[in-house]
Design a protein around this motif. Sequence first.
Motif, PDB file in Angstrom:
ATOM      1  N   ARG A 137       0.826  -1.211   0.000  1.00 36.25           N
ATOM      2  CA  ARG A 137       0.000   0.000   0.000  1.00 36.25           C
ATOM      3  C   ARG A 137       0.858   1.258   0.000  1.00 36.25           C
ATOM      4  N   GLU A 138       1.978   1.226   0.719  1.00 36.47           N
ATOM      5  CA  GLU A 138       2.857   2.389   0.744  1.00 36.47           C
ATOM      6  C   GLU A 138       3.511   2.607  -0.609  1.00 36.47           C
ATOM      7  N   ALA A 139       3.906   1.504  -1.279  1.00 38.12           N
ATOM      8  CA  ALA A 139       4.488   1.636  -2.619  1.00 38.12           C
ATOM      9  C   ALA A 139       3.467   2.198  -3.603  1.00 38.12           C
ATOM     10  N   SER A 140       2.209   1.760  -3.515  1.00 42.35           N
ATOM     11  CA  SER A 140       1.168   2.281  -4.393  1.00 42.35           C
ATOM     12  C   SER A 140       0.900   3.753  -4.109  1.00 42.35           C
ATOM     13  N   ARG A 141       0.923   4.121  -2.863  1.00 40.97           N
ATOM     14  CA  ARG A 141       0.706   5.516  -2.503  1.00 40.97           C
ATOM     15  C   ARG A 141       1.846   6.389  -3.020  1.00 40.97           C
ATOM     16  N   SER A 142       3.059   5.903  -2.897  1.00 39.67           N
ATOM     17  CA  SER A 142       4.205   6.675  -3.373  1.00 39.67           C
ATOM     18  C   SER A 142       4.192   6.815  -4.893  1.00 39.67           C
ATOM     19  N   ALA A 143       3.638   5.785  -5.585  1.00 43.12           N
ATOM     20  CA  ALA A 143       3.578   5.832  -7.047  1.00 43.12           C
ATOM     21  C   ALA A 143       2.421   6.668  -7.550  1.00 43.12           C
ATOM     22  N   GLY A 144       1.554   7.151  -6.664  1.00 41.14           N
ATOM     23  CA  GLY A 144       0.445   7.988  -7.070  1.00 41.14           C
ATOM     24  C   GLY A 144      -0.808   7.233  -7.411  1.00 41.14           C
ATOM     25  N   ALA A 145      -0.849   5.917  -7.172  1.00 40.86           N
ATOM     26  CA  ALA A 145      -2.056   5.137  -7.435  1.00 40.86           C
ATOM     27  C   ALA A 145      -3.002   5.285  -6.263  1.00 40.86           C
ATOM     28  N   ALA A 146      -4.198   5.795  -6.530  1.00 42.56           N
ATOM     29  CA  ALA A 146      -5.130   6.089  -5.441  1.00 42.56           C
ATOM     30  C   ALA A 146      -6.008   4.899  -5.092  1.00 42.56           C
ATOM     31  N   SER A 147      -6.422   4.147  -6.089  1.00 44.68           N
ATOM     32  CA  SER A 147      -7.417   3.117  -5.826  1.00 44.68           C
ATOM     33  C   SER A 147      -6.965   2.020  -4.883  1.00 44.68           C
ATOM     34  N   PRO A 148      -5.703   1.503  -4.957  1.00 42.04           N
ATOM     35  CA  PRO A 148      -5.352   0.400  -4.060  1.00 42.04           C
ATOM     36  C   PRO A 148      -5.303   0.782  -2.587  1.00 42.04           C
ATOM     37  N   VAL A 149      -5.165   2.076  -2.319  1.00 43.58           N
ATOM     38  CA  VAL A 149      -4.999   2.469  -0.925  1.00 43.58           C
ATOM     39  C   VAL A 149      -6.163   3.296  -0.412  1.00 43.58           C
ATOM     40  N   ASP A 150      -7.218   3.428  -1.225  1.00 42.96           N
ATOM     41  CA  ASP A 150      -8.398   4.128  -0.738  1.00 42.96           C
ATOM     42  C   ASP A 150      -9.045   3.342   0.397  1.00 42.96           C
ATOM     43  N   GLY A 151      -9.763   4.038   1.266  1.00 38.57           N
ATOM     44  CA  GLY A 151     -10.469   3.372   2.349  1.00 38.57           C
ATOM     45  C   GLY A 151      -9.789   3.580   3.681  1.00 38.57           C
ATOM     46  N   ASP A 152      -9.911   2.572   4.557  1.00 36.62           N
ATOM     47  CA  ASP A 152      -9.436   2.693   5.923  1.00 36.62           C
ATOM     48  C   ASP A 152      -7.917   2.660   5.995  1.00 36.62           C
ATOM     49  N   SER A 153      -7.392   3.181   7.094  1.00 41.97           N
ATOM     50  CA  SER A 153      -5.959   3.115   7.390  1.00 41.97           C
ATOM     51  C   SER A 153      -5.674   1.844   8.167  1.00 41.97           C
ATOM     52  N   LEU A 154      -4.556   1.206   7.856  1.00 40.36           N
ATOM     53  CA  LEU A 154      -4.185  -0.052   8.486  1.00 40.36           C
ATOM     54  C   LEU A 154      -3.145   0.181   9.571  1.00 40.36           C
ATOM     55  N   TYR A 155      -3.149  -0.703  10.565  1.00 43.98           N
ATOM     56  CA  TYR A 155      -2.246  -0.559  11.711  1.00 43.98           C
ATOM     57  C   TYR A 155      -1.865  -1.946  12.208  1.00 43.98           C
ATOM     58  N   LEU A 156      -0.597  -2.282  12.086  1.00 44.78           N
ATOM     59  CA  LEU A 156      -0.039  -3.488  12.718  1.00 44.78           C
ATOM     60  C   LEU A 156       0.373  -3.085  14.125  1.00 44.78           C
ATOM     61  N   THR A 157      -0.346  -3.581  15.110  1.00 43.56           N
ATOM     62  CA  THR A 157      -0.160  -3.096  16.474  1.00 43.56           C
ATOM     63  C   THR A 157       0.287  -4.210  17.402  1.00 43.56           C
ATOM     64  N   GLY A 326       1.964  10.791  10.639  1.00 41.38           N
ATOM     65  CA  GLY A 326       2.995  11.026   9.635  1.00 41.38           C
ATOM     66  C   GLY A 326       2.464  10.813   8.229  1.00 41.38           C
ATOM     67  N   PRO A 327       3.088  11.437   7.226  1.00 41.51           N
ATOM     68  CA  PRO A 327       2.599  11.292   5.851  1.00 41.51           C
ATOM     69  C   PRO A 327       2.734   9.881   5.298  1.00 41.51           C
ATOM     70  N   GLY A 328       3.742   9.143   5.722  1.00 42.12           N
ATOM     71  CA  GLY A 328       3.935   7.769   5.268  1.00 42.12           C
ATOM     72  C   GLY A 328       3.671   6.790   6.394  1.00 42.12           C
ATOM     73  N   LEU A 329       4.385   5.674   6.357  1.00 35.70           N
ATOM     74  CA  LEU A 329       4.263   4.695   7.421  1.00 35.70           C
ATOM     75  C   LEU A 329       4.986   5.186   8.675  1.00 35.70           C
ATOM     76  N   THR A 330       4.366   4.949   9.819  1.00 32.25           N
ATOM     77  CA  THR A 330       4.981   5.246  11.105  1.00 32.25           C
ATOM     78  C   THR A 330       5.435   3.928  11.724  1.00 32.25           C
ATOM     79  N   LEU A 331       6.737   3.828  12.010  1.00 29.09           N
ATOM     80  CA  LEU A 331       7.317   2.592  12.522  1.00 29.09           C
ATOM     81  C   LEU A 331       7.943   2.856  13.880  1.00 29.09           C
ATOM     82  N   ALA A 332       7.603   2.015  14.852  1.00 27.36           N
ATOM     83  CA  ALA A 332       8.097   2.211  16.212  1.00 27.36           C
ATOM     84  C   ALA A 332       8.366   0.863  16.850  1.00 27.36           C
ATOM     85  N   VAL A 333       9.316   0.852  17.782  1.00 25.59           N
ATOM     86  CA  VAL A 333       9.649  -0.335  18.564  1.00 25.59           C
ATOM     87  C   VAL A 333       9.528   0.042  20.035  1.00 25.59           C
TER      88      VAL A 333
END
Length: 491
Positions: A137-157, A326-333
């Motif tokens: 999804r992040e690669a699609s967003r960076s490439a400017g493709a809107a459809s694959p990443v439309d909808g809810d935001s995902l969170y690996l928690t 953040g504008p992209g993925l937020t990664l934390a440990v």
Amino acid sequence: KLRLRWLKPCRAQPPVGRRRTMVACPNGCPAGGCPAEAKFGRPWAAVERFEKVPSRSQYLAHALQRQPFAVAPGCAVHFGWPAADGRLARAEYWRDHPGTLARQDEEDAALASHSDFLRTSMTCVSGREALRVLCQREASRSAGAASPVDGDSLYLTAWEYDPPQKLEGQEGDSATASAPHAVPRLAHDVRGGVPLMPCLLNESPCGGLFPPTTPPPEGMQSLSKLLRWIYVGECGSVCPTHIDPLATHAWMWLAAGEKQWRLMQLPEGSLDPADADAHTNFPDLFDCAAIAASALPGAVLTYCSLQSGELLFVPSLVAHAVRNTGPGLTLAVSHNFLDVTCLPEALQALCTALRLLRAVEGRGDGGGAEPLQALAEKEKIEGRCSREAALEDVSERLDAPLFALLSIALVAPPPAAAAAVVAALSPDQPLSPWSAQRRPQQHPSEEPLLHEWQQQPQQPPWQDEPQSLPNEAWHHQQLQQQQLQQQQLQQ
């Protein structure tokens, strides 16, 4: 009076290397119109920030007072972490890591969907699959493709980045002993954690629950590893208001992105460390009207905008809510850990769990819970449940870390620690971090529970009757007492 008046301006100056400011409401309320500020009579306060890594004594002082703090970027270099080179800032590194690949068949990760900072759904997948979806999804967003990443935001928690060996599908393998060294772990990139915040469940140069000559039981080390988590989320994902399990402290290091934190410190004794459902009564800390509507007198509200490379310390029993902005993925440990400053609350939670287990075994009703009656009938027991049936019911009432600690304590309780728990945690006088500092040694023949408490200075004889001494002598002895307390805190 003149001396105190002269000292006041000095005390008002902030210590060198630290910043803490009072600002307008971080939730966007108009100036002078914040309902939470009107409710508690004080404005939101920015979390205190250290420009350099604090000392051990500074950390202990904040932990005892339940005060969060942040550390500026550069702390990873100071700790000597390999992650200081920026490797953890790329989700692809996490996705393709050998430790992630070794667990790609285990559905041990929770991938949640959020819309407008509200959770809409959650699915259980493997950590590898969750990271693959997020990277795609992040690669699609960076490439400017809107459809694959439309909808809810995902969170690996809260995905464990250093799981116990048996959780990696290696149980019964002949190569078990060498497996931790054969497969690199994500934990190696942070060298086990923050040096000034060691976990008592592991071996530690700062002392622990076990003597230096006795290694901790495998179950204790496994529990500590189960509290080491990573978080990878898109903008718009959220972690609702909650308190961390087992009355643990926590640190979080942000590898990339931005997190907005809201924290609420409640008065001492207002929370039950063993209540797994306590967080359900907390208001949304990003909604000042909801905060004001809740009956939480005496709460202290703080906030923090955590940036890439910064470290945040979250004290025990401090409610908090987090948003990824953040504008992209937020990664934390992160790592939730036990140490001397929060151990009393953790032991109080353990004692509550033990009392619940005894009640379930002895009465067979567990306080009137229906599932327990069904278990008793299944076991064909009248008026008393078996240990297995009681544990099965108790596991539904406690959070997972507390139930794990209860199970470990039942299997192999350390004799010295058990004696100290009985002596310290009586039903009449539950121990707290503040009372722990002032607790006299009433049992000098017993082995102390913590190595930090082995050298406790005795209470000065003049503390109880200061009026019997001359004024100057009493002030001099009070100064000596303060110096002893400062030395004890540094130890």
